[in-house]
Design an enzyme around this catalytic site. Structure first.
Site, mmCIF file in Angstrom:
data_model
loop_
_atom_site.group_PDB
_atom_site.id
_atom_site.type_symbol
_atom_site.label_atom_id
_atom_site.label_comp_id
_atom_site.label_asym_id
_atom_site.label_seq_id
_atom_site.Cartn_x
_atom_site.Cartn_y
_atom_site.Cartn_z
ATOM 1 N N PHE A 1 12.467 24.502 38.210
ATOM 2 C CA PHE A 1 13.286 25.323 37.326
ATOM 3 C C PHE A 1 14.434 24.481 36.779
ATOM 4 O O PHE A 1 15.084 23.743 37.526
ATOM 5 C CB PHE A 1 13.878 26.519 38.079
ATOM 6 C CG PHE A 1 12.877 27.513 38.573
ATOM 7 C CD1 PHE A 1 12.575 28.644 37.835
ATOM 8 C CD2 PHE A 1 12.234 27.323 39.787
ATOM 9 C CE1 PHE A 1 11.648 29.565 38.287
ATOM 10 C CE2 PHE A 1 11.305 28.240 40.253
ATOM 11 C CZ PHE A 1 11.004 29.364 39.500
ATOM 12 N N ASP A 2 14.670 24.610 35.478
ATOM 13 C CA ASP A 2 15.916 24.093 34.935
ATOM 14 C C ASP A 2 17.041 24.998 35.439
ATOM 15 O O ASP A 2 16.831 26.201 35.640
ATOM 16 C CB ASP A 2 15.852 24.102 33.408
ATOM 17 C CG ASP A 2 17.126 23.578 32.783
ATOM 18 O OD1 ASP A 2 17.559 22.482 33.185
ATOM 19 O OD2 ASP A 2 17.684 24.257 31.907
ATOM 20 N N LYS A 3 18.215 24.430 35.664
ATOM 21 C CA LYS A 3 19.308 25.250 36.193
ATOM 22 C C LYS A 3 19.969 26.105 35.124
ATOM 23 O O LYS A 3 19.937 27.334 35.176
ATOM 24 C CB LYS A 3 20.377 24.369 36.858
ATOM 25 C CG LYS A 3 21.548 25.183 37.420
ATOM 26 C CD LYS A 3 22.664 24.311 37.936
ATOM 27 C CE LYS A 3 23.521 23.756 36.811
ATOM 28 N NZ LYS A 3 24.362 24.795 36.148
#
Length: 644
Positions: free
Chosen positions: A352-354
């Site tokens: 996941f991108d933050k």
């Protein structure tokens, strides 16, 4: 995006499938074949009529039942392929050659009925997708000067001002310019609750840069307005609207094959010729070894041919995949074909991108730590007064989150704002110089932090906060902590994915490692990776997929696009407002709802499970019928079981 992604269907196969879809006459011909076959049976067995009566009825069944089958078989043979339709024609002609007109008639009747019902099942899923295209209204009410006029939506152009009345459908993509309302966006984004919409502050600026308009002002074609009327400015032609792109991309998804579909296609190219050779071997065995009459040996060979035909195998995967694509589209998840839909079930590692994915994507004030002897009201008032002059994102967070908490009697006015790159800002309030920034800014100004303030800075940074120290006339007022807050649903989403069999959940961020670790702990991620450049994220995805493991990357599809492109499957969030995400990613979540990730994962697993069930059933039937045909089971029962 990787070696396991969906590939285009062979053009000839695609055109054949397209030609077959939507042929209502196929069902009528199948019914006619059933009527003529039943009439032939009655004439032969119930009435005892001569062959001159019932044989023409069986031949009529050959015509009605075999018409479309011959077309498909001829088309396949022209492409150098021998498929199921060809085997059925050979078996039916063989039955007629040995005088078994009734056997051939029932074969073609049941085969044509099976094809017609197959098309009906496929068309149900297709129609649910095509229904999306009918959501947009045909006309729009356009405001021209001081009057309004009706205009076809196809004639709308960029910049047109459209009046949207209460409880009507939005005719085009655009933004609200006058008024406010609540809009049901479920048809496009899958959101079940109406979304509040408000007018943009400046229509001219919004039209110059429509991609920058906030989601709370953007509207989409095909969505349903609530009780409030509003004016909107069109930002896309009808053919380029989000709804139109979704419909077009779902249609394209139907022409891509999943890994199982590609395997079955390759398998049939070998299997069908093998069946023909096996049938010839059965015929030779009956003639040479058993010394049977030619008619008996040939009939048995035709029965084996019917029993071994992979009819159910051909429909097992596409039916399940198309149903899955339709279901995901109705839920506001655009899935680009059977490949991503099937592969997602096999993914065991998801990254996941933050920012904007596990977090909201904008900073919020999380902590106020006033220095000893300083009132928190003064800390707030000074911060708001100075930051209200700045356009920095952190300044916007302070003004947004603290302004309402500054009492009228505490409000201050700042002036002479000056930005110090990489450090902060300075301004004047009355005769006092105000500094708002990091530790380096205080050091450069010759100020030394008191132990209590330094301790607050260390504590907040340890929690992953971005800290801003504030001083007034050389006196320290305190520290403000700011952080991009985790989404409320992030932890529940990750737990749901773990329960669903995902073994490794990774977060990737360009923020410093302390911030990444703090967010990772807050949402329950397995591994938080900070200080990553775009190329570092690509390397991390490749490392995650080492050993042939399928990977998935969830992000916004823009700044993390390279990493998503290198994952087996890229999932873009909030794609309703992003043309790039719609066009490039494997799966697009039309709403900004992280909870859709477990949904599409469950749908993928359900689709894969149904495909397996279909394949097992299809192969089990063939495995049972072939031996049964060799030991004497007649063609009628075999066809009934096979096509049923």
């Amino acid at each position: 995006m990787g070696m396991t992604k969906a590939e285009p269907v062979d053009a000839s196969t695609s055109s054949q499938d397209s030609a077959r879809t939507g042929r209502p006459w196929e069902l009528y011909f199948a019914i006619a074949a059933g009527v003529t076959y039943a009439s032939g049976l009655i004439a032969e067995y119930a009435v005892g009529a001569p062959g001159a009566v019932y044989i023409p009825l069986f031949l009529a069944t050959y015509f009605f039942g075999g018409y479309f089958t011959v077309i498909e078989a001829f088309s396949a043979v022209r492409r150098g392929r021998f498929e199921v339709d060809f085997l059925m024609i050979v078996a039916a002609v063989g039955a007629a050659a040995v005088g078994q007109f009734g056997e051939g008639a029932v074969l073609l009747f049941l085969f044509s009925l099976g094809h017609a019902l197959e098309e009906y099942a496929m068309s149900r899923a297709t129609k649910s997708i095509e229904a999306l295209a009918a959501l947009a209204p045909r006309t729009a009410t356009v405001r021209v000067g001081g009057v309004v006029e009706e205009r076809p939506v196809e004639a709308l152009v960029l910049g047109d001002v459209v009046v949207v009345r209460p409880n009507s459908r939005v005719p085009a993509d655009g933004f609200v310019s006058v008024g406010d309302t609540a809009i049901d966006q479920s048809a496009v984004t899958g959101e079940s609750i109406p979304v509040e919409k408000a007018a943009v502050p400046d229509s001219t600026a919004a039209l110059a840069r429509p991609e920058g308009v906030a989601l709370e002002s953007r509207v989409f074609a095909g969505t349903v307005n609530g009780p409030g009327a509003f004016d909107m400015v069109v930002t896309a032609a009808a053919s380029d609207s989000t709804l139109a792109r979704v419909v077009a991309l779902v249609r394209e998804a139907d022409t891509t094959q999943s890994p199982t579909q590609r395997f079955i296609d390759r398998f049939q190219r070998i299997y069908v010729p093998a069946v023909i050779l096996g049938v010839l071997a059965v015929l030779a065995f009956g003639l040479v070894v058993l010394s049977e009459p030619f008619a008996d040996a040939f009939y048995r060979a035709m029965v084996v041919l019917v029993a071994a035909s992979p009819c159910a195998l051909a429909i097992a995967t596409p039916a399940a995949v198309l149903a899955g694509l339709a279901r995901s589209a109705r839920a506001g998840v655009l899935t680009k074909g059977g490949g991503p839909l099937e592969n997602l079930a096999k993914v065991r590692a998801i990254a996941f991108d933050k920012t904007g994915t596990l977090t909201w994507g904008h900073p919020s004030v999380t902590d106020l730590a006033p220095a000893p002897g300083t009132r928190v009201d003064e800390l707030r008032a000074v911060a708001v007064a100075v930051e209200s002059l700045s356009d920095h994102p952190l300044a916007g967070a302070i003004v947004r989150d603290l302004s309402a908490r500054v009492a009228a009697g505490d409000a201050l006015v700042a002036k002479d704002l000056e930005g110090v790159t990489g450090r902060g800002v300075r301004a004047m309030i009355g005769g006092d110089e105000i500094l708002v920034g990091n530790l380096r800014m205080m050091t450069d100004a010759g100020l030394t932090l008191p132990p209590d303030v330094a301790a607050d800075v260390d504590r907040l940074q340890g929690l992953g906060r971005t800290t801003m120290v504030i001083s007034r006339g050389g006196r320290f007022l305190g520290v403000i902590g700011v952080m991009d807050q985790p989404r409320l649903e992030s932890r529940d989403t990750l737990e749901a994915l773990r329960r669903d069999g995902v073994s490794e959940l990774v977060m990737m961020s360009g923020d410093n490692q302390q911030v990444a670790t703090a967010v990772g702990e807050a949402v329950g991620i397995d591994r938080a990776m900070g200080e990553l450049l775009p190329e570092d994220k690509v390397a991390a995805i490749r490392e995650l997929g080492r050993g042939g493991r399928l990977t998935c990357m969830v992000g916004d599809g823009v700044n993390d696009a390279p990493a998503m492109a290198n994952a087996t499957i890229g999932i873009a969030m909030g794609a309703a407002g992003s043309t790039v995400a719609l066009e490039t990613e494997d799966i697009a979540l039309m709403s900004d709802d992280l909870g859709r990730v477990p949904f599409i994962r469950r749908l993928s697993r359900a689709t894969a499970r149904i495909i397996r069930q279909n394949l097992i059933a299809a192969l089990a039937i063939v495995a049972f019928l072939v031996p049964a045909s060799l030991i004497g089971l007649e063609m009628g029962p075999i066809v009934l079981v096979h096509e049923g």
